[in-house]
Design a protein around this motif. Structure first.
Motif, PDB file in Angstrom:
ATOM      1  N   ALA B 221      19.529  21.352  17.081  1.00  0.00           N
ATOM      2  CA  ALA B 221      20.210  22.593  16.716  1.00  0.00           C
ATOM      3  C   ALA B 221      21.714  22.480  16.896  1.00  0.00           C
ATOM      4  O   ALA B 221      22.479  23.177  16.229  1.00  0.00           O
ATOM      5  N   GLY B 226      22.702  25.914  11.884  1.00  0.00           N
ATOM      6  CA  GLY B 226      21.865  26.729  10.997  1.00  0.00           C
ATOM      7  C   GLY B 226      20.427  26.235  10.911  1.00  0.00           C
ATOM      8  O   GLY B 226      19.608  26.825  10.202  1.00  0.00           O
ATOM      9  N   GLU B 228      16.724  25.946  11.654  1.00  0.00           N
ATOM     10  CA  GLU B 228      15.806  26.928  12.220  1.00  0.00           C
ATOM     11  C   GLU B 228      14.993  26.301  13.345  1.00  0.00           C
ATOM     12  O   GLU B 228      14.409  25.230  13.161  1.00  0.00           O
ATOM     13  N   THR B 229      14.969  26.988  14.477  1.00  0.00           N
ATOM     14  CA  THR B 229      14.193  26.485  15.609  1.00  0.00           C
ATOM     15  C   THR B 229      13.252  27.577  16.113  1.00  0.00           C
ATOM     16  O   THR B 229      13.386  28.740  15.764  1.00  0.00           O
ATOM     17  N   GLU B 230      12.295  27.140  16.905  1.00  0.00           N
ATOM     18  CA  GLU B 230      11.336  28.054  17.521  1.00  0.00           C
ATOM     19  C   GLU B 230      11.190  27.617  18.965  1.00  0.00           C
ATOM     20  O   GLU B 230      10.752  26.487  19.219  1.00  0.00           O
ATOM     21  N   LYS B 235      11.725  23.879  13.679  1.00  0.00           N
ATOM     22  CA  LYS B 235      10.587  24.481  12.983  1.00  0.00           C
ATOM     23  C   LYS B 235      10.307  23.677  11.702  1.00  0.00           C
ATOM     24  O   LYS B 235      11.168  23.570  10.834  1.00  0.00           O
ATOM     25  N   THR B 242      12.117  21.088   7.112  1.00  0.00           N
ATOM     26  CA  THR B 242      12.829  22.118   7.879  1.00  0.00           C
ATOM     27  C   THR B 242      13.303  23.204   6.902  1.00  0.00           C
ATOM     28  O   THR B 242      12.942  23.179   5.723  1.00  0.00           O
ATOM     29  N   ASN B 243      14.134  24.102   7.386  1.00  0.00           N
ATOM     30  CA  ASN B 243      14.680  25.120   6.471  1.00  0.00           C
ATOM     31  C   ASN B 243      15.779  24.580   5.559  1.00  0.00           C
ATOM     32  O   ASN B 243      16.216  25.276   4.651  1.00  0.00           O
TER      33      ASN B 243
END
Lengths: 279, 279
Positions: B221, B226, B228-230, B235, B242-243
């Motif tokens: 990250a 930008g 996306e993580t969870e 993620k 990824t995104n």
């Protein structure tokens, strides 16, 4: 009652078994010491991390050494059905019955697509299991499609019961010299009949039969009624969960890429998912 | 312009590299011949299919033999940032710049959690890269948190510039006998300051500093703005997407289980996803 039943002994099954063992889970593992047709028949594997440029036979030997070293037992039986029974599963091998709280499907993919009419006549003249249904065809005429030389024993069993066996080998090296076994070359196109299967249609000829045995790796959707699939492959999420609680899937049966490392990875994830689920 | 850049050389990176090589994709691979701290420091690995009861050092040796045998080069540079540039990516290593159409993040997980204030003061006195930002602290006082003995060279580089270095080793065996290096034992709790970092707070004392270097594996990250993580993990979906289009992630950085087989599996899937994406 086992905590888990693993079905299949390719890279996904091997990985799941090693990890369940490491996690001290009480499991039964259905498969074969041949491991999988895909493993034992591979010519050269270039991209499996840790095994440099191995043949399938070398990979198989490495996996077997490891399984035996870990004291893991392979139960060499063919699973013919998986039935959810409330909070657990019943695994059927012909007439034998095993119970487990969770199941990992690691059945691989069968290169041979279903023949037209196969699913329609399943249970009405079409069977996947010689041991289970052979007796129904005593004195009758059956066709036997066989994708694996290892299933030769099942063909012989059918030949001991049926009046006539048309053997359709869909693999190399499968030859049975029995008076009532006739080998038929070619790919069947369709199973036809009215209430039951009556004919096996090839391009240039048609066999009249009482039943058709499809001796091949069971497809997960046939093993588990109601299993959600996508383009014929078991639908899972990143935790390898299927649409049944406690039922997980890993390896080629969950889709591409059909790769040893991917299969081993999913087997590992499935074992951890089982462990979490049992807690 | 490379077709792909792999960042990280744990099991996921190794697997991705072997598979991209097999698929004949033109890639650059950032990592270290130590492979990963996790690999080289593992005591005994019981459940990686194909390598029976190996130590981390033996797994590392097996992976290196295979990489070298396949003619794959490891670029031993530390990636400090990944920037999407329209249809491709720019990978920054300090002041050096590389371009690739796709990126596979396989950076692993850092056992050390961010210190309070670390992200707030990033770029305002907090830096992850001695080579990039060292010169800003010439003649000043810096604290250096270091999680890997392999980063000793970066600490020495900072010591050659700064007036005073407080070295906070978060690993074993890291000792630097320089007059201006003072080793501080303990886990820092917070970075404080007004516009910029000014203090590094420990439980029983506080250091006054001009800057703090956090020498540890970069978190994805932080590398990719930008992303996306969870719960701090990248993620991804089952295809390791990824995104960001063309940006894939594999291995421990995508979440549990933190296992070699799972990481190798995802690296394999990511390489195939890159191959599909490039088509």
């Amino acid at each position: 009652m086992y905590d888990c039943a693993i079905i299949g002994s390719g890279a996904a099954g091997v990985s799941a078994a090693l990890t369940l063992k490491a996690l001290n889970v009480n499991f039964i593992w259905f498969g074969s010491r041949a491991l999988s047709k895909k493993i034992s028949s591979a010519e050269k594997i270039k991209n499996y991390p840790g095994l440099q440029d191995v043949s399938g036979e070398e990979m198989r030997a490495a996996f077997l050494r490891q399984i035996d070293g870990a004291g893991i037992t392979l139960t060499e039986k063919t699973v013919t059905g998986v039935y959810p029974t409330g909070s657990a599963y019943t695994v059927l091998c012909g007439e034998e019955l095993f119970e487990a709280k969770t199941v990992i499907l690691a059945t691989g993919v069968e290169a041979v697509k279903p023949v037209k009419g196969e699913l329609e006549f399943l249970g009405k003249g079409v069977s996947y299991c010689a041991t289970c249904d052979g007796a129904l065809y005593r004195g009758k005429t059956v066709a036997v499609l066989c994708t694996q030389k290892e299933m030769e024993g099942e063909v012989r069993f059918l030949a001991s019961l049926a009046k006539k066996v048309y053997l359709v080998p869909l693999c190399q090296g499968l030859e049975i010299a029995e008076k009532n076994v006739e080998t038929v070359r070619g790919m069947p196109l369709e199973i036809k009949g009215n209430a039951r299967a009556e004919q096996l249609v090839f391009r240039d000829f048609t066999l009249t039969i009482d039943g058709v045995f499809m001796l091949k790796s069971a497809s997960p959707a046939v093993l588990v009624k109601g299993l959600e699939t996508e383009e014929g492959q078991v639908k899972i999420n990143r935790k390898t969960e299927t649409n049944f609680k406690g039922l997980f899937a890993a390896g080629d049966c969950t889709g591409r890429p059909y790769q040893y490392a991917k299969a081993a990875g999913e087997g590992n994830v499935a074992a951890h998912a089982v462990f979490e689920y049992l807690k």
